[in-house]
Structures are given as C-alpha cells and as structure tokens.
Scaffold this motif. Structure first.
Motif, PDB file in Angstrom:
ATOM      1  N   ARG A   1       0.800  -1.216   0.000  1.00 25.07           N
ATOM      2  CA  ARG A   1       0.000   0.000   0.000  1.00 25.07           C
ATOM      3  C   ARG A   1       0.838   1.274   0.000  1.00 25.07           C
ATOM      4  O   ARG A   1       0.480   2.253  -0.632  1.00 25.07           O
ATOM      5  CB  ARG A   1      -0.927  -0.030   1.212  1.00 25.07           C
TER       6      ARG A   1
ATOM      7  N   LEU B   1      -4.234   6.086  10.020  1.00 21.43           N
ATOM      8  CA  LEU B   1      -5.433   6.289   9.213  1.00 21.43           C
ATOM      9  C   LEU B   1      -5.323   7.566   8.395  1.00 21.43           C
ATOM     10  O   LEU B   1      -5.706   7.618   7.242  1.00 21.43           O
ATOM     11  CB  LEU B   1      -6.651   6.333  10.134  1.00 21.43           C
ATOM     12  N   GLN B   2      -4.780   8.575   9.033  1.00 23.41           N
ATOM     13  CA  GLN B   2      -4.597   9.820   8.293  1.00 23.41           C
ATOM     14  C   GLN B   2      -3.607   9.650   7.148  1.00 23.41           C
ATOM     15  O   GLN B   2      -3.808  10.187   6.068  1.00 23.41           O
ATOM     16  CB  GLN B   2      -4.111  10.918   9.227  1.00 23.41           C
TER      17      GLN B   2
ATOM     18  N   MET C   1      -3.141   6.998   5.515  1.00 25.17           N
ATOM     19  CA  MET C   1      -3.864   6.260   4.502  1.00 25.17           C
ATOM     20  C   MET C   1      -4.758   7.192   3.699  1.00 25.17           C
ATOM     21  O   MET C   1      -4.811   7.112   2.480  1.00 25.17           O
ATOM     22  CB  MET C   1      -4.741   5.238   5.204  1.00 25.17           C
ATOM     23  N   LEU C   2      -5.467   8.051   4.395  1.00 22.52           N
ATOM     24  CA  LEU C   2      -6.370   8.980   3.708  1.00 22.52           C
ATOM     25  C   LEU C   2      -5.604   9.917   2.792  1.00 22.52           C
ATOM     26  O   LEU C   2      -5.999  10.149   1.654  1.00 22.52           O
ATOM     27  CB  LEU C   2      -7.157   9.799   4.728  1.00 22.52           C
TER      28      LEU C   2
ATOM     29  N   ARG D   1      -4.722   8.012  -0.232  1.00 23.60           N
ATOM     30  CA  ARG D   1      -5.883   7.778  -1.079  1.00 23.60           C
ATOM     31  C   ARG D   1      -6.262   9.036  -1.835  1.00 23.60           C
ATOM     32  O   ARG D   1      -6.657   8.985  -2.994  1.00 23.60           O
ATOM     33  CB  ARG D   1      -7.065   7.349  -0.220  1.00 23.60           C
TER      34      ARG D   1
ATOM     35  N   THR E   1      -4.069   9.358  -4.792  1.00 20.19           N
ATOM     36  CA  THR E   1      -4.371   8.446  -5.893  1.00 20.19           C
ATOM     37  C   THR E   1      -5.658   8.827  -6.603  1.00 20.19           C
ATOM     38  O   THR E   1      -5.738   8.732  -7.813  1.00 20.19           O
ATOM     39  CB  THR E   1      -4.456   6.967  -5.452  1.00 20.19           C
ATOM     40  N   VAL E   2      -6.635   9.282  -5.864  1.00 21.42           N
ATOM     41  CA  VAL E   2      -7.876   9.690  -6.525  1.00 21.42           C
ATOM     42  C   VAL E   2      -7.593  10.816  -7.505  1.00 21.42           C
ATOM     43  O   VAL E   2      -8.065  10.802  -8.638  1.00 21.42           O
ATOM     44  CB  VAL E   2      -8.946  10.138  -5.511  1.00 21.42           C
TER      45      VAL E   2
ATOM     46  N   SER F   1      -4.781  11.583  -9.057  1.00 20.79           N
ATOM     47  CA  SER F   1      -4.055  11.196 -10.259  1.00 20.79           C
ATOM     48  C   SER F   1      -4.903  10.269 -11.127  1.00 20.79           C
ATOM     49  O   SER F   1      -4.812  10.311 -12.345  1.00 20.79           O
ATOM     50  CB  SER F   1      -2.683  10.611  -9.932  1.00 20.79           C
ATOM     51  N   ASP F   2      -5.778   9.478 -10.503  1.00 23.12           N
ATOM     52  CA  ASP F   2      -6.704   8.670 -11.295  1.00 23.12           C
ATOM     53  C   ASP F   2      -7.613   9.560 -12.135  1.00 23.12           C
ATOM     54  O   ASP F   2      -7.847   9.293 -13.316  1.00 23.12           O
ATOM     55  CB  ASP F   2      -7.589   7.807 -10.381  1.00 23.12           C
TER      56      ASP F   2
ATOM     57  N   GLU G   1     -15.713  10.145  -4.518  1.00 25.80           N
ATOM     58  CA  GLU G   1     -14.692   9.643  -3.609  1.00 25.80           C
ATOM     59  C   GLU G   1     -13.890  10.784  -3.000  1.00 25.80           C
ATOM     60  O   GLU G   1     -13.595  10.782  -1.808  1.00 25.80           O
ATOM     61  CB  GLU G   1     -13.750   8.703  -4.375  1.00 25.80           C
TER      62      GLU G   1
ATOM     63  N   ILE H   1     -13.411  11.706   0.954  1.00 26.50           N
ATOM     64  CA  ILE H   1     -12.126  11.869   1.626  1.00 26.50           C
ATOM     65  C   ILE H   1     -12.075  13.217   2.322  1.00 26.50           C
ATOM     66  O   ILE H   1     -11.669  13.324   3.486  1.00 26.50           O
ATOM     67  CB  ILE H   1     -10.956  11.734   0.634  1.00 26.50           C
TER      68      ILE H   1
ATOM     69  N   TYR I   1       2.134   4.428 -14.739  1.00 24.41           N
ATOM     70  CA  TYR I   1       0.989   4.462 -13.837  1.00 24.41           C
ATOM     71  C   TYR I   1       0.482   3.051 -13.517  1.00 24.41           C
ATOM     72  O   TYR I   1       0.322   2.681 -12.352  1.00 24.41           O
ATOM     73  CB  TYR I   1      -0.076   5.302 -14.536  1.00 24.41           C
TER      74      TYR I   1
ATOM     75  N   ARG J   1       0.216   1.194  -9.954  1.00 21.34           N
ATOM     76  CA  ARG J   1      -1.125   0.957  -9.458  1.00 21.34           C
ATOM     77  C   ARG J   1      -1.496  -0.512  -9.432  1.00 21.34           C
ATOM     78  O   ARG J   1      -2.159  -0.977  -8.525  1.00 21.34           O
ATOM     79  CB  ARG J   1      -2.103   1.728 -10.331  1.00 21.34           C
TER      80      ARG J   1
ATOM     81  N   PHE K   1     -15.666   5.965   6.623  1.00 21.34           N
ATOM     82  CA  PHE K   1     -15.157   6.376   5.316  1.00 21.34           C
ATOM     83  C   PHE K   1     -15.134   5.200   4.341  1.00 21.34           C
ATOM     84  O   PHE K   1     -15.608   5.304   3.204  1.00 21.34           O
ATOM     85  CB  PHE K   1     -13.757   6.968   5.464  1.00 21.34           C
TER      86      PHE K   1
END
Lengths: 161, 161
Positions: free
Chosen positions: A22, A93-94, A96-97, A100, A103-104, A106-107, A143, A147, B18, B22, B139
């Motif tokens: 991850r 957790l932070q 991780m957020l 995320r 990644t959102v 760049s996605d 998403e 977040i 990418y 990913r 979340f």
DNA sequence: CAGTTAGTTCGGAACAAAACGAACTGTAAA
DNA sequence: TTTACAGTTCGTTTTGTTCCGAACTAACTG
C-alpha cells in the motif's frame, strides 16, 4: 524473553505485507511501521526494534530514518536518557487517507486523458467507453468528496479533544 | 512504418508507469496494457506488439500471458487465421473499480483487526486511535457504497445499450 | 513428411533493491 | 583521556526482478 505475543507477531507480518504494497515501503520499514501501529504510544527503542525484527543495526537505522523522513514515525526522548523512543506519528489512518486522496486525484487526471484520447482516436468504441468514462468520473468525484469530509471530521475531532 | 503516433507513444509511457505502480505489473506488461487501453477493440497481434514495444518474443509472450491470467486482456481470432488478436477485456474503468473494491474490502478488514488489537492491548490510547478508527471505518463503508452504486450504474448502462 | 507459422519454455545475463558487517562519529560519564 | 553508549555511513553480499536468446512444441500447408 519475547517482546511480542505470538498473535502480535502474526499481525505484524500480515500488516507488514500490507504496508509494503500500500505504501511502497521496503520490507523492514513496513514491518517496523506495523509494529508501531500495533503498539502503545510508549513506543520502542532502537535496540528493542533490533530484537523484535531480528535485523541488523544498519538496516534498522536506515529504515527508521526512512520512516521518520516520510513522517510515518516520530521519536521522543526520556529525561536523563540518551536513547530515542520511536512511535507512530499521528494516526496511520490519516496517512492512509492522505495517500488515497493523492491516488484519486491522479486517477482523475489519467482517466480524463484516456477518455480524451479515445474520443479523438477510437471513436468507434467511444460511445461505449466514453459514457462509462463519465460514470467513472462521477465516481472519483464522489470519492474525493468522501475523503475531504473524512479529513474534516478528523480535524474536528482533534480540536475538541 | 510507425504503428503509433508520437502523442500515443508518449501517453503509452505515461500510462505504463501508472499501471506499473497501481497494479504492480512488470514494466512491459504495464506498457502492453496501456497500449490496449488506448486502442480500438480491433486489438493487436503478437507480432504488432513486438514491433510497438520493441521487446523480444519471449518477453511479449510471458507478459501477455500474465495479463490474460489477470484478466486485464482477452483475445479473439479471425476466421481462417491462426493468429490471436489481443485487446483490453471489458473496460479498464471496470478493472479499476474492481481493484478499488478489493482494496477497500481488505482495508476494512485490516483496519478492524488493528482497532480490535489496540482496544484489547493498548487501551490507554484507544480512545484516540479507536475513535479515529471509527471515522475511517465509516469512510471505507461510504467508499464501498460508492463503488457498488457505480458498478450498478455500469450494469444498467450496458443493459440498455 | 518437410517446412512454415505462432507461439512457449528454460537458463542465464544484467540490473535493482534490501540487508549486512565493520569501521566510523559524536556525546557523555568515569 | 579513556571507555561506553547510541547510532550512522559505506562497501559488500544476498536476494529478487526483468528481459533476452535459443531451443522447443503444436498446428497447419504444400
């Protein structure tokens, strides 16, 4: 004298593999981070980490420094002692957020590029691909919102406590 | 005779990097997948892929098989020809969603394990870690919902078309 | 059956990442 | 000023990944 129960050792391995993937951490760093996430805010000393991980001084040093640099860990000292004690900084957790969120974003960017390209160059399957692209776009926006709301909730919680 | 425009080549490299990250694919597999995502449903033959990627027969073979096994690609044949033509299976957006869905689920599981462990073994900082854990849990549930709704939307769309 | 086409499999070379040991640095106590 | 402690740095070793060529297989073609 074991510093960790069998159960904890198993969880460390499991979480370690998970963080390796991850967060793209080297195996030892991932395991150290897993240890921290499963431990009290007391943290552990350098020596203790060598013992738990069964790794060499140099490896522990290198990987601790990596984790410090990435702000996954922090350390503190105790009065009258020279040793440093390491623990997880903030909450995992932070981290991780935060990840995320990146990644959102760049996605979203990449998806848009793919849709644009196909619209221009492969129109014969655009009607299909394109529309699904829009659905996906909506998904990512949702998403992102989720977040942002979650981060806000965490900030609120930290303030009031 | 170039099979790809300069612009496409650039996009392939970008997308390739990418996908490498990913989806944890080897470089060549990632590039092949990128090619497919940016191409029409006609797909490409083995030979053409060798030419576009400038890679050896064996590398192309190995990596195509990997992608087939992971169901990122599919192939079809043309009547009277022995060659196989490869193209991306379903839409890459669905693949992405599928993958996200899996990560959300494993995140949920892992998070729960961490929370449980800390609640039991590190109660002194549970109040803090635990609460944030719940926020994060909420979340992830929200994210799961979003993915499910999106998959449903895609199914609806496919049916009506 | 011999030859071509379309691919697969295997062993190794080249490179990259991770971990290690030994020598080193800086600080503090004896 | 020596010794002990707490860790860092660097060159080497170990381990793992990626790609390649060469030899192989399986299916068709003349």
């Amino acid at each position: 004298m074991g510093l960790c129960s069998e159960h904890k050792k198993k969880l460390i391995e499991e979480l370690g593999l998970y963080f390796e993937k991850r967060h793209n951490l080297p195996p030892l760093a991932a395991r150290i981070y897993a240890i921290m996430v499963l431990s009290s805010i007391e943290g552990f000393s350098f020596e203790q980490l060598m013992e738990i991980t069964q790794a060499s001084k140099s490896s522990v040093s290198t990987n601790l420094n990596l984790l410090l640099q990435l702000k996954y860990l922090e350390y503190y000292t105790r009065p009258g002692e020279r040793k440093r004690y390491f623990r997880s900084s903030g909450s995992f957790l932070q981290n991780m957020l935060r990840e995320r969120y990146e990644t959102v974003n760049s996605d979203l960017e990449l998806t848009q590029k793919i849709i644009d390209f196909n619209q221009e160059n492969n129109p014969e399957n655009y009607s299909k691909k394109g529309y699904i692209g829009n659905i996906f776009h909506a998904f990512l926006e949702q998403e992102k919102l989720n977040i942002e709301q979650t981060l806000q909730r965490i900030r609120d919680f930290k303030e009031q406590s």
